[in-house]
Scaffold this motif. Structure first.
Motif: not given
Length: 139
Positions: A87, A91-92, A95, A121, A124
């Motif tokens: 998080n 990373s966001f 994605q 995150q 995924r």
């Protein structure tokens, strides 16, 4: 580790690049003059970091890894090593990148240097990468 990197940087004739390769994926360098120039800028940053890392590793006594040609039926292996598979803002931003590689051409490995935070995150990335390895317990 930071002290080792700082010491290697002072001994290394190659300056330490300001950005690590993984972080460049969040940059939209294409706005600097078109998509091709953006790709070239990413490549220059990544090559500079690779050169710096190779020099710093040789100064610390690490052996040079042998390169071998791959045959036409082999996929290119791509590895991502990060403590940001969770998080985090980075990373966001990235994605979907790990699952977007052409599976016919690339074999994707993700190595997490931090334990799972069980975020969406992280889950995924674990799901989309062909190989996901948590190496947070390694010393």
């Amino acid at each position: 580790l930071e002290a080792d990197a700082a010491e290697a940087s002072t001994k290394c004739a190659i300056p330490r690049p300001p950005v690590q390769p993984f972080h460049t994926m969040a940059f939209t360098l294409g706005e600097l003059g078109g998509e091709q120039r953006g790709i070239e800028a990413h490549l220059r940053l990544n090559r500079a970091y690779a050169l710096y890392t190779a020099r710093a590793m040789s100064l610390q006594g690490f052996p040079k890894l042998p390169l071998r040609a791959r045959s036409a039926d082999q996929r290119l292996r791509v590895g991502y090593v990060s403590g940001q598979f969770g998080n985090t803002p980075l990373s966001f931003l990235v994605q979907g990148i790990f699952g977007a590689h052409d599976e016919e051409e690339f074999e994707v490995f993700c190595y997490a240097t931090t334990a799972s935070d069980f975020s969406r995150q992280r889950k995924r990335i674990e799901r989309e990468a062909e190989h996901f390895c948590d190496i947070s317990d390694l010393s």
